[in-house]
Motif scaffolding. Sequence first.
Motif, PDB file in Angstrom:
ATOM      1  N   UNK A  47      81.462  21.266  64.220  1.00 28.66           N
ATOM      2  CA  UNK A  47      80.387  21.587  65.162  1.00 28.66           C
ATOM      3  C   UNK A  47      80.420  23.072  65.436  1.00 28.66           C
ATOM      4  N   UNK A  48      79.348  23.745  65.081  1.00 30.11           N
ATOM      5  CA  UNK A  48      79.281  25.178  65.326  1.00 30.11           C
ATOM      6  C   UNK A  48      78.954  25.421  66.791  1.00 30.11           C
ATOM      7  N   UNK A  49      79.792  26.192  67.453  1.00 29.89           N
ATOM      8  CA  UNK A  49      79.655  26.444  68.879  1.00 29.89           C
ATOM      9  C   UNK A  49      78.309  27.076  69.210  1.00 29.89           C
ATOM     10  N   UNK A  50      77.812  27.980  68.366  1.00 29.12           N
ATOM     11  CA  UNK A  50      76.522  28.609  68.639  1.00 29.12           C
ATOM     12  C   UNK A  50      75.394  27.579  68.603  1.00 29.12           C
ATOM     13  N   UNK A  51      75.490  26.589  67.726  1.00 29.74           N
ATOM     14  CA  UNK A  51      74.470  25.536  67.660  1.00 29.74           C
ATOM     15  C   UNK A  51      74.539  24.625  68.881  1.00 29.74           C
ATOM     16  N   UNK A  52      75.750  24.320  69.317  1.00 32.56           N
ATOM     17  CA  UNK A  52      75.922  23.488  70.517  1.00 32.56           C
ATOM     18  C   UNK A  52      75.343  24.206  71.722  1.00 32.56           C
ATOM     19  N   UNK A  53      75.633  25.485  71.847  1.00 28.97           N
ATOM     20  CA  UNK A  53      75.105  26.264  72.979  1.00 28.97           C
ATOM     21  C   UNK A  53      73.583  26.336  72.936  1.00 28.97           C
ATOM     22  N   UNK A  54      73.024  26.570  71.754  1.00 31.37           N
ATOM     23  CA  UNK A  54      71.564  26.661  71.623  1.00 31.37           C
ATOM     24  C   UNK A  54      70.909  25.336  71.988  1.00 31.37           C
ATOM     25  N   UNK A  55      71.482  24.242  71.563  1.00 31.49           N
ATOM     26  CA  UNK A  55      70.926  22.924  71.889  1.00 31.49           C
ATOM     27  C   UNK A  55      71.026  22.655  73.384  1.00 31.49           C
ATOM     28  N   UNK A  56      72.113  23.065  73.998  1.00 31.96           N
ATOM     29  CA  UNK A  56      72.283  22.891  75.434  1.00 31.96           C
ATOM     30  C   UNK A  56      71.215  23.665  76.199  1.00 31.96           C
ATOM     31  N   UNK A  57      70.958  24.880  75.788  1.00 33.44           N
ATOM     32  CA  UNK A  57      69.912  25.695  76.429  1.00 33.44           C
ATOM     33  C   UNK A  57      68.554  25.028  76.252  1.00 33.44           C
ATOM     34  N   UNK A  58      68.277  24.532  75.052  1.00 29.44           N
ATOM     35  CA  UNK A  58      66.991  23.883  74.780  1.00 29.44           C
ATOM     36  C   UNK A  58      66.807  22.639  75.641  1.00 29.44           C
ATOM     37  N   UNK A  59      67.851  21.832  75.762  1.00 31.94           N
ATOM     38  CA  UNK A  59      67.751  20.621  76.584  1.00 31.94           C
ATOM     39  C   UNK A  59      67.574  20.955  78.057  1.00 31.94           C
ATOM     40  N   UNK A  60      68.281  21.965  78.540  1.00 32.71           N
ATOM     41  CA  UNK A  60      68.110  22.379  79.939  1.00 32.71           C
ATOM     42  C   UNK A  60      66.679  22.839  80.191  1.00 32.71           C
ATOM     43  N   UNK A  61      66.098  23.525  79.232  1.00 30.78           N
ATOM     44  CA  UNK A  61      64.719  23.987  79.365  1.00 30.78           C
ATOM     45  C   UNK A  61      63.757  22.808  79.447  1.00 30.78           C
ATOM     46  N   UNK A  62      63.976  21.806  78.618  1.00 27.87           N
ATOM     47  CA  UNK A  62      63.127  20.610  78.643  1.00 27.87           C
ATOM     48  C   UNK A  62      63.220  19.931  80.004  1.00 27.87           C
ATOM     49  N   UNK A  75      53.721  11.099  75.420  1.00 23.60           N
ATOM     50  CA  UNK A  75      54.346  12.328  74.938  1.00 23.60           C
ATOM     51  C   UNK A  75      55.815  12.395  75.337  1.00 23.60           C
ATOM     52  N   UNK A  76      56.127  11.926  76.531  1.00 19.93           N
ATOM     53  CA  UNK A  76      57.517  11.884  76.985  1.00 19.93           C
ATOM     54  C   UNK A  76      58.330  10.935  76.117  1.00 19.93           C
ATOM     55  N   UNK A  77      57.755   9.784  75.790  1.00 19.03           N
ATOM     56  CA  UNK A  77      58.451   8.851  74.899  1.00 19.03           C
ATOM     57  C   UNK A  77      58.677   9.489  73.526  1.00 19.03           C
ATOM     58  N   UNK A  78      57.659  10.180  73.018  1.00 21.86           N
ATOM     59  CA  UNK A  78      57.786  10.828  71.698  1.00 21.86           C
ATOM     60  C   UNK A  78      58.885  11.886  71.710  1.00 21.86           C
ATOM     61  N   UNK A  79      58.906  12.700  72.754  1.00 18.54           N
ATOM     62  CA  UNK A  79      59.910  13.752  72.853  1.00 18.54           C
ATOM     63  C   UNK A  79      61.310  13.150  72.959  1.00 18.54           C
ATOM     64  N   UNK A  80      61.459  12.141  73.798  1.00 16.80           N
ATOM     65  CA  UNK A  80      62.762  11.505  73.962  1.00 16.80           C
ATOM     66  C   UNK A  80      63.224  10.874  72.645  1.00 16.80           C
ATOM     67  N   UNK A  81      62.303  10.245  71.935  1.00 19.11           N
ATOM     68  CA  UNK A  81      62.641   9.646  70.648  1.00 19.11           C
ATOM     69  C   UNK A  81      63.068  10.722  69.656  1.00 19.11           C
ATOM     70  N   UNK A  82      62.384  11.848  69.693  1.00 18.08           N
ATOM     71  CA  UNK A  82      62.738  12.958  68.805  1.00 18.08           C
ATOM     72  C   UNK A  82      64.149  13.471  69.112  1.00 18.08           C
ATOM     73  N   UNK A  83      64.500  13.533  70.394  1.00 18.96           N
ATOM     74  CA  UNK A  83      65.841  13.964  70.777  1.00 18.96           C
ATOM     75  C   UNK A  83      66.890  12.979  70.278  1.00 18.96           C
ATOM     76  N   UNK A  84      66.621  11.696  70.447  1.00 22.37           N
ATOM     77  CA  UNK A  84      67.562  10.671  69.974  1.00 22.37           C
ATOM     78  C   UNK A  84      67.680  10.718  68.451  1.00 22.37           C
TER      79      UNK A  84
END
Length: 130
Positions: A47-62, A75-84
Amino acid sequence: YTAYADLYPTVELWRTLAGEEYGHAALLRSLAKRTDELGPFVDARRFRLDEVRAETVRLRSIVRTAPVAGVGLLGAFRLALKLEDGLIESQVFTVCEGDSPELAAVLSSLAEATEGHRAHLSEPLSGKSG
């Protein structure tokens, strides 16, 4: 999912998923208490730490923008499904050689739960929800 549960309080699925995610976070925190077994899990080659950090920032933004983003319920269901889907595609839950039995159990549990979330999130999008 808590953000969507607050945004759509009559949709019980969001509250259910939010509760399950808190449980998943507790599982991950339980691993952090066993740092002697985390070596393979936090290995930078896995697991690349920079990728984990970037994903964390993206999820916090969402989460932060969910109430004002104007995303409708579907749209919320679609986004949540995309995250899963992204979790599964990232293979973050893949059990690797050298993983402790405890880590393997947590990863397998999270993979199974993610597949369940995908199934539940897909239902309203396919028109099969009751």
